[in-house]
Write a protein that holds these residues in place. Structure first.
Motif, PDB file in Angstrom:
ATOM      1  N   ALA A  23     -12.883 -25.575 -20.579  1.00  0.00           N
ATOM      2  CA  ALA A  23     -14.224 -25.203 -20.113  1.00  0.00           C
ATOM      3  C   ALA A  23     -14.285 -23.704 -19.859  1.00  0.00           C
ATOM      4  CB  ALA A  23     -14.572 -25.979 -18.838  1.00  0.00           C
ATOM      5  N   LYS A  24     -13.225 -23.207 -19.266  1.00  0.00           N
ATOM      6  CA  LYS A  24     -13.205 -21.775 -18.982  1.00  0.00           C
ATOM      7  C   LYS A  24     -13.274 -20.967 -20.275  1.00  0.00           C
ATOM      8  CE  LYS A  24     -10.794 -18.003 -16.771  1.00  0.00           C
ATOM      9  NZ  LYS A  24      -9.644 -17.566 -15.978  1.00  0.00           N
ATOM     10  N   LYS A  25     -12.571 -21.430 -21.271  1.00  0.00           N
ATOM     11  CA  LYS A  25     -12.574 -20.715 -22.554  1.00  0.00           C
ATOM     12  C   LYS A  25     -13.980 -20.634 -23.115  1.00  0.00           C
ATOM     13  CE  LYS A  25      -8.180 -21.716 -24.486  1.00  0.00           C
ATOM     14  NZ  LYS A  25      -7.663 -23.024 -24.822  1.00  0.00           N
ATOM     15  N   LEU A  26     -14.690 -21.744 -23.053  1.00  0.00           N
ATOM     16  CA  LEU A  26     -16.025 -21.742 -23.650  1.00  0.00           C
ATOM     17  C   LEU A  26     -17.018 -20.970 -22.799  1.00  0.00           C
ATOM     18  CD1 LEU A  26     -15.443 -25.013 -25.318  1.00  0.00           C
ATOM     19  CD2 LEU A  26     -16.742 -23.185 -26.445  1.00  0.00           C
ATOM     20  N   ILE A  27     -16.848 -21.053 -21.511  1.00  0.00           N
ATOM     21  CA  ILE A  27     -17.713 -20.243 -20.645  1.00  0.00           C
ATOM     22  C   ILE A  27     -17.477 -18.763 -20.946  1.00  0.00           C
ATOM     23  CG2 ILE A  27     -18.087 -19.556 -18.242  1.00  0.00           C
ATOM     24  CD1 ILE A  27     -17.574 -22.543 -17.490  1.00  0.00           C
ATOM     25  N   ALA A  28     -16.216 -18.415 -21.129  1.00  0.00           N
ATOM     26  CA  ALA A  28     -15.893 -17.020 -21.450  1.00  0.00           C
ATOM     27  C   ALA A  28     -16.532 -16.607 -22.765  1.00  0.00           C
ATOM     28  CB  ALA A  28     -14.379 -16.843 -21.518  1.00  0.00           C
ATOM     29  N   LYS A  29     -16.479 -17.496 -23.728  1.00  0.00           N
ATOM     30  CA  LYS A  29     -17.066 -17.176 -25.030  1.00  0.00           C
ATOM     31  C   LYS A  29     -18.584 -16.988 -24.904  1.00  0.00           C
ATOM     32  CE  LYS A  29     -15.395 -19.205 -28.924  1.00  0.00           C
ATOM     33  NZ  LYS A  29     -15.264 -20.310 -29.912  1.00  0.00           N
ATOM     34  N   ALA A  30     -19.192 -17.837 -24.097  1.00  0.00           N
ATOM     35  CA  ALA A  30     -20.640 -17.746 -23.927  1.00  0.00           C
ATOM     36  C   ALA A  30     -21.021 -16.390 -23.333  1.00  0.00           C
ATOM     37  CB  ALA A  30     -21.133 -18.883 -23.026  1.00  0.00           C
ATOM     38  N   PHE A  31     -20.272 -15.964 -22.335  1.00  0.00           N
ATOM     39  CA  PHE A  31     -20.585 -14.664 -21.736  1.00  0.00           C
ATOM     40  C   PHE A  31     -20.260 -13.530 -22.711  1.00  0.00           C
ATOM     41  CE2 PHE A  31     -20.709 -16.970 -17.655  1.00  0.00           C
ATOM     42  CZ  PHE A  31     -21.845 -16.386 -17.109  1.00  0.00           C
ATOM     43  N   GLN A  32     -19.186 -13.699 -23.461  1.00  0.00           N
ATOM     44  CA  GLN A  32     -18.843 -12.663 -24.425  1.00  0.00           C
ATOM     45  C   GLN A  32     -19.947 -12.534 -25.479  1.00  0.00           C
ATOM     46  OE1 GLN A  32     -16.238 -10.569 -24.034  1.00  0.00           O
ATOM     47  NE2 GLN A  32     -17.334  -9.435 -25.638  1.00  0.00           N
ATOM     48  N   ASN A  33     -20.458 -13.671 -25.903  1.00  0.00           N
ATOM     49  CA  ASN A  33     -21.565 -13.640 -26.868  1.00  0.00           C
ATOM     50  C   ASN A  33     -22.724 -12.806 -26.344  1.00  0.00           C
ATOM     51  OD1 ASN A  33     -20.273 -15.237 -28.667  1.00  0.00           O
ATOM     52  ND2 ASN A  33     -21.789 -16.898 -28.667  1.00  0.00           N
TER      53      ASN A  33
END
Ligand SMILES: Cc1ncc(C[n+]2csc(CCOP(=O)(O)OP(=O)(O)O)c2C)c(N)n1
Ligand SMILES: Cc1ncc(C[n+]2csc(CCOP(=O)(O)OP(=O)(O)O)c2C)c(N)n1
Ligand code: SF4
Ligand code: SF4
Ligand code: SF4
Ligand code: SF4
Ligand code: SF4
Ligand code: SF4
Ligand SMILES: [Mg+2]
Ligand SMILES: [Mg+2]
Lengths: 353, 246, 179, 71, 353, 246, 179, 71
Positions: F189-199
């Motif tokens: 979940a953390k990985k995807l949250i990070a990706k979302a913010f990076q996007n």
């Protein structure tokens, strides 16, 4: 019927069901959740329909649909949710549909708090929606009265083809009191205006449930018709309770929960020898103007008490017509004024006037 | 000897002439609906809901009991009606501003509830009634009065493919996109509209037929150019076909 | 009679039911009554309290500010509501969970170890019934029968099986309060 | 053979029927009707096959087509 | 600056842009479409942002977002759309955010008509939303005044951190009149409350844009703070125009479009020898109570003229305090009262009083 | 020699203790967001929007400038913020009632606009805050206070699969569903949250991470039973994974 | 001066522009002016009309009820607005499209075949300019120069090329009205 | 080796950490904390590998884990 302890919200819901309400559309919001929750069970039992709408906006428009078929329909909410219903309420008034809307008021503005308040008085009585419309607004002061006024609301809604509001607050909604469910029989109403399926020659006009009158002269005629209806409602449906007013030199004016607290304060002040009475508008629209005006001619002063910065006081002043001074005591934000405070305010009024 | 075929104003339309602009295909869709209703149902079996949009006066045209709903709320209104009159055929007629912009939540939720109603969705890529503002379905590149430099995804967002979106939900029994830009498509549109109403009669739940439609007036095109725009520009973006059928 | 009461405790301690039973009992004996819960998100899972008024005349405010009786089932409740007791009023507290002593001298404070008693009875859940018995005794406003009647009214016949235990708990509460 | 009729007063002169007629039988009149439009009419009723394609495209239900049975 | 003919709606939009408004969120509705349309072009030119929101509800909440960063932000709509914004307006008032909301009123209730009306007066001045809040409401009577009041609205919004409404009608929005755009320079305002990105030690508190105060006593404090603000606005920002009132024996009270028609009628009545003047509230909230009260002590009667069933008349009566009789003349549904009608109503008042 | 790894309260959280019920996974998601923000951004680069729902007090927890939005309107509020402060990272944190019921239109339209914001969507299948009413994502069969006989499609409508629905739109750059019912999933979940913010930081536009979350209180389960319910009942209905990535 | 005018016709006949030009001309010559279109869905594609007031003092109602001048560009417009002319007022109508005669005797009705004239000029679009010339002449309120100035103001220099034709049309209108 | 700390006052006794610890090192205390909950604690700090799985599952940020470098 036997007496039983009921929560205000549940009592309102049960009263509606016993008044023949079979269609409820609502959305959760504190402090009125027991109404939709109760309906979600109870309407299934009696063969009605409960829909948890996607929003308050959707809920009021579902009411518009069901009410347009002539069915007794209801929605309930609390302050922010009622604000969202304003366009829909204006439509319902414009299309002259009968329905009952419950507002269990909480502190505002905005998200505010969830505690009891009366700061939606203007919205309820002046039309928070757009356009020239009014709506009978009942302000019960006890659970028993909430039951009776809910049933009356359905009758008045049908009689005049108008939305009707029950204006309570967190206390009315959440408290339990003994209730006796009245024996209720719905009067007969002409529902030939309703859209229930029509065919040529079926003996009525094709129904068009509508509030659009693109020609201003036609809309003006319609608005004037509404105005006559509102005049008739004012004439026939105003309700007020007066206590200790016979010999009163001062009057407290308060509605709903505040009125019952004020009543205790009035009694206490009577014990102190202050000749003070209570005028309790049961309908806040139509406002009991005559009662206030008459009293204003007799007393030395009036004290409006509200859980708001002072909204009903406008109506008190309009009705009192400067025949006596009108003072104000209010608490806001979900604070319920205490007996002591009101008692003190009565004494303060007496000292001053 | 077969009876003569008669094509004329269907009985499910009143005598009131449409107020639509010349060549506006709102009128074709009205006729199709009226034909279908007349072929399938008695007059008193149907209750319709008009939107806010150019079709706001639809209550003057469909010759049955009608409601005029608040802008975007027709699916909620229809829900109220259907719950109270479960034996009636209840339909809404809505534009793209009405259904896909302000009424998005009501549309999605009526679909997800599987509300047993039929929605005819007029996608003309514009706010006709209010004079040509951008709709959720306006094509990229199109100039409207609120996308005066031509719609771009960056400045004005992306066109919404309502039918594709709703087709992901459980609840709908039929989601299809049709067009009325030529006779063949008109006849096909009628077929799908008929199926949508039949689904309701059969208790299958929510159905929505998206109809690509024209707005010559606000597109700034002749009626014929407008039909051409549908076939050449709209259909590539909004492909015709049945997107969901249960 | 005009008895203003506050019942307070943890969410799971059954304080709302206690209040309701007192109100029921009042109603059954022909009094005017009201019951009003505090509500709000901070109530969820956390603390709970309610106001009860039992009176000869129609109840004014259902929200009790000046309580004749405060019943505190846990520490935070006593901390919060001790000040609400009228001078000369009654504070009954669950001494099993509250080790502090009340601070005020102008009130009558009665410790009742209701949690212990209920554990002794083999049913920690009936601590509120024990307390109810104590309240009835100390106020002199209700008899055990009235409370049991209220309970029967409230819970319906389905729960008849639990009546015995509840009755026992109420009796114990009365006895302890007497002692 | 069939029969085709235009309710000329209701016609808005949009021309959709003109384009739809496979036999190119429909024209817009030079005169304007009550509504201010150049109404459509059939130039040669005898050539009309009553295929009703004009009917299908008319947005204003102006056209009435009756298809005989050939009897 | 040179004079040019401008449509009211476009003039309001241009005035906003010149006042530094860079963020506009709106949704089409007649008769105010020229405002979003103008903004969709103009804001691109000046590097601002125009968003055609999915609904009026979304639009007012976008304003909440942009205004919460301290940016001058605006939305506009007409009656039904304004009803949908009521929850949002209540939130904005509660969170004390500055913004400007334009209501180009049309006939109601419901879908009503699209012609000019003044039947949203209650909603605008009494808070159509829930809770105790008020909002300054400017009612321009000409396109030039619409320009000036729009710019003032932004200043007042910033000064008091409050939503401000421009209350026009279809005529104000649709008509063209000569306009001179004022030289406008925005005063400096403290915007340290705004949410623009915060870090520890940056010299201000962390910003929380919020209207939730779950503890009633905290909410009450907040509401009382709002009340003080409203008192200050009433004190400082009330605007009224009085014409021919020096020697007046009668007064017409009217605002906006109606006031200019009434002015012609007043002049005509003066020509007939009737000593009548005009009191024109420029702010309808705060209402020019003092001007009315003073006049009520001097004249024989007042005539409230509105494009409604009578809403402002409540404020006139409250202010007049029964010092003189108050009569009413109104048209509804989108009908604009004519000079002749108002002139006749003035004469009727004179005959009666 | 590597620096020691420290796991502790992230700096992007204030000191205020969460008001959530014991075992409620709202808290886990808060921590993940705070960790990601702290790893990627300065405090003054971020502005958050709290919903109306159990997370209404999120403004007390995220240690940056915050807004409290009206129920369901967080995407609209975030749009206003992002337009006015385009260089800030703007996120909303919303429950299923907030995002998928009352806020459906705002959600779909922010997604279709490709609004460059990040939405963390807490799907716990219930209205936690108001005491356990049915949510649009409540599973079939579940009893709630407004579906007292257990949710059925016929009586209460079908659960909405928000991520699947939004994935049909042009506009979103990332739509994914994750869970926090065990450590592996928390880390994912953390990985995807990070990706979302990076996007968002990369200007890619709208991203939404749906997090399956628990509500032990209103589910009437212990915190551990609640985790089990997520893995055994929710995940089969709401499969984890990335539904759209551009 | 207080000139109250109504311009009415089909949507495409340029009646709104006519009204705006009169208002512009009034403004340029230092008068108080207002222009107010009728609006509404029924206006779309169909008929159009506007009110113009040109006055020495601030304009009261911008919506003209009692018109000193009504300009009717087509039949439905004359039918709708003939009654709005004040007694003694002026009704100017496009006799190319209106074959009926006005009914009222208490007004001055002037037919001008503006569509024909504009066709003669080779540009049917300038019918409204022809009418404008006639209005200027018949009211005596504006000169051809003022109208051309207004036109230049309104359309901007981009359309300078069309000025010649417009000027010609205005002149023809003035001439015809004179005749 | 690592170091693990519980902010016992903030613990809500939910037990998620208890279930998460692969080494079964965490228990809930018999005593209740200020908030009224049975707080979690590590039964044997020496056995703790500082894997932080408890940390990952704690909804209330009660647990602090420091992983040394083995130096
Ligand atoms: C609450 C509300 N907002 C806005 C409007 C104004 N309005 C009327 S129709 C319309 C758009 C119609 O567009 P669409 O739904 O696409 O229908 P069309 O006219 O294109 O057929 C709008 C925004 C309104 N009447 N009510
Ligand atoms: C307009 C409006 N309607 C309703 C509410 C009441 N309300 C508060 S929170 C909530 C639902 C929250 O559920 P969800 O979004 O799923 O969040 P959760 O509590 O489950 O985290 C509702 C309906 C409100 N505050 N405002
Ligand atoms: S405006 Fe467009 S959609 Fe509306 S009737 Fe005219 S052509 Fe049709
Ligand atoms: S019926 Fe067919 S052939 Fe006849 S006019 Fe119409 S389109 Fe042409
Ligand atoms: S399609 Fe219909 S409206 Fe259009 S020109 Fe032909 S007959 Fe007339
Ligand atoms: S009610 Fe449910 S969602 Fe809300 S804090 Fe408690 S467990 Fe979490
Ligand atoms: S860090 Fe790992 S080993 Fe140590 S207590 Fe936590 S989960 Fe157990
Ligand atoms: S997970 Fe956190 S809150 Fe729950 S018991 Fe463990 S330390 Fe306490
Ligand atoms: Mg459209
Ligand atoms: Mg939830």
């Amino acid at each position: 019927m036997n007496r039983q302890m009921m929560k205000g919200n549940e009592a309102i819901a049960e009263a509606a069901v016993q008044a023949g309400c079979r269609f409820f559309f609502g959305y959760p919001i504190t402090p009125q959740n027991e109404i939709p929750e109760y309906m979600s069970r109870r309407l299934v039992e009696v063969g009605g329909q409960f829909v948890q709408a996607e929003s308050e906006v959707a809920a009021i428009n579902m009411v518009y649909g069901a009410a347009g078929t002539g069915a007794r329909s209801m929605t309930s909410s609390s302050s922010p949710g009622i604000s969202l219903k304003q366009e829909g309420i204006s439509y319902i008034a414009g299309a002259e549909l009968p329905c009952v809307i419950v507002n269990i008021v909480r502190g505002g503005p905005g998200l505010g708090s969830i505690q009891p308040a009366q700061s939606d008085y203007y919205q309820a009585t002046r039309g928070g929606g757009h356009g020239d419309y009014r709506m009978p607004v009942y302000a019960p002061a006890s659970v028993q009265e909430a039951v009776e006024l809910t049933q009356r609301a359905f009758d008045v809604a049908d009689k005049y083809r108008t939305p009707v509001m029950i204006l309570g607050d967190g206390i009315i909604g959440q408290m339990m009191e003994p209730v006796t469910m009245p024996e209720y029989t719905a009067p007969a109403f002409d529902r030939s205006w309703a859209a229930t399926g029509w065919k040529e020659g079926c003996g009525r006009e094709r129904a068009v449930i509508n509030s659009l009158y693109i020609q201003p002269d036609v809309l003006e005629k319609h608005v004037n018709k509404l105005a006559r209806k509102y005049a008739a409602i004012s004439e026939n449906e105003t309700m007020v309770e007066e206590l200790y007013m016979d010999d009163a030199e001062y009057a407290v004016v308060a509605y709903g929960t505040t009125a019952r607290i004020a009543l205790t304060a009035v009694r206490r002040a009577r014990e102190d020898g202050v000749k003070v009475g209570l005028i309790r508008p049961v309908t806040v629209w139509p406002f009991p103007e005559k009662a206030i005006e008459d009293a204003a001619g007799r007393v030395k002063g009036m004290l409006a008490v509200e859980m708001s910065l002072g909204q009903m006081i406008d109506d008190v002043r309009l009705a009192a017509r400067d025949r006596c001074p009108v003072r104000f005591y209010g608490r806001t934000g979900g604070i319920v004024p205490g007996v002591r405070e009101i008692h003190a305010a009565i004494h303060a009024m007496k000292e001053e006037l | 000897m077969a009876a003569p075929a008669i094509y004329g104003r269907p009985k499910f339309l009143t005598d009131a002439p449409f107020h639509y602009c010349p060549g506006c295909t709102h009128g074709i869709v009205h006729r199709l609906i009226a034909e279908v209703l007349g072929e399938k149902f008695e007059q008193d079996e149907v209750i319709g809901v008009a939107p806010v949009g150019c079709a706001v006066f639809a209550y003057n045209y469909f010759n049955c009991d009608m409601f005029e709903a608040a802008h975007g709320r027709a699916p909620a209104v229809a829900t109220g009606i259907k719950r109270a009159q479960p034996d009636k055929i209840v339909f809404t007629y809505q534009g793209d501003g009405d259904l896909a912009s302000i009424g998005m939540a009501e549309t999605v939720h009526a679909a997800a509830r599987g509300e047993n109603i039929t929605i005819i969705f007029i996608n003309n890529g514009i706010y006709g009634m209010t004079g040509g503002q951008m709709a959720p379905t306006t094509l990229i590149g199109e100039k409207t009065s609120t996308s005066p430099f031509g719609r771009t995804a960056a400045a004005n967002g992306n066109p919404i493919h309502v039918s594709e979106m709703l087709a992901t939900l459980n609840g709908p029994s039929l989601i299809a996109r049709v067009s009325v830009h030529d006779v063949k498509n008109v006849l096909n549109a009628k077929k799908l509209i008929a199926k949508a109403f039949q689904n309701q009669a059969d208790g299958k739940g929510f159905s929505l037929i998206e109809v690509l439609s024209t707005c010559p007036t606000n597109w700034g095109k002749s009626p014929l150019e407008a039909l051409q725009f549908v076939s050449e520009r709209m259909i590539p973006e909004y492909p015709l076909g049945t997107l969901k059928e249960v | 009679m005009n008895l203003q009461m506050i019942f307070a405790g943890f969410g799971g301690q059954g304080v709302l039911l206690m209040g309701q039973l007192i109100a029921y009992a009042g109603m059954l004996s022909g009094k005017e009554v009201s019951w009003m819960p505090a509500y709000g998100p901070e109530m969820r899972g956390g603390s709970a309290n309610c106001s009860v008024v039992v009176s000869d005349e129609p109840v004014g405010s259902p929200k009790v500010e000046d309580a004749d009786v405060v019943v505190a089932m846990n520490k935070p409740s006593m901390a919060a509501f001790e000040k609400s007791v009228v001078p000369g009023g009654l504070l009954i507290y669950n001494s099993s969970l509250i080790d502090d002593k009340p601070k005020r001298a102008d009130i009558r404070a009665v410790p009742v170890p209701v949690s212990e008693i209920s554990s002794e009875l083999g049913s920690p859940k009936v601590a509120n019934m024990v307390m109810l018995g104590a309240v009835a005794k100390l106020t002199g406003a209700f008899s055990a029968e009235e409370l049991v009647d209220a309970l029967r009214h409230k819970l319906g016949s389905a729960k008849e099986g639990m009546m015995q235990m509840n009755r026992e708990a109420i009796d114990r509460g009365m006895a302890v309060a007497e002692g | 053979m069939g029969k085709i009729e235009f309710d000329a007063d209701q016609c808005k002169g949009c021309g959709l029927c003109v384009a739809a007629c496979p036999r190119k039988l429909i024209q817009l009149s030079a005169h304007i009707n009550k509504k201010g439009y150049n109404a459509a009419y059939c130039t040669d009723i005898d050539k009309c096959t009553a295929c009703a394609m004009c009917y299908q495209m008319c947005p204003d239900c102006v056209i009435r087509v009756e298809r005989g049975t050939g009897a």
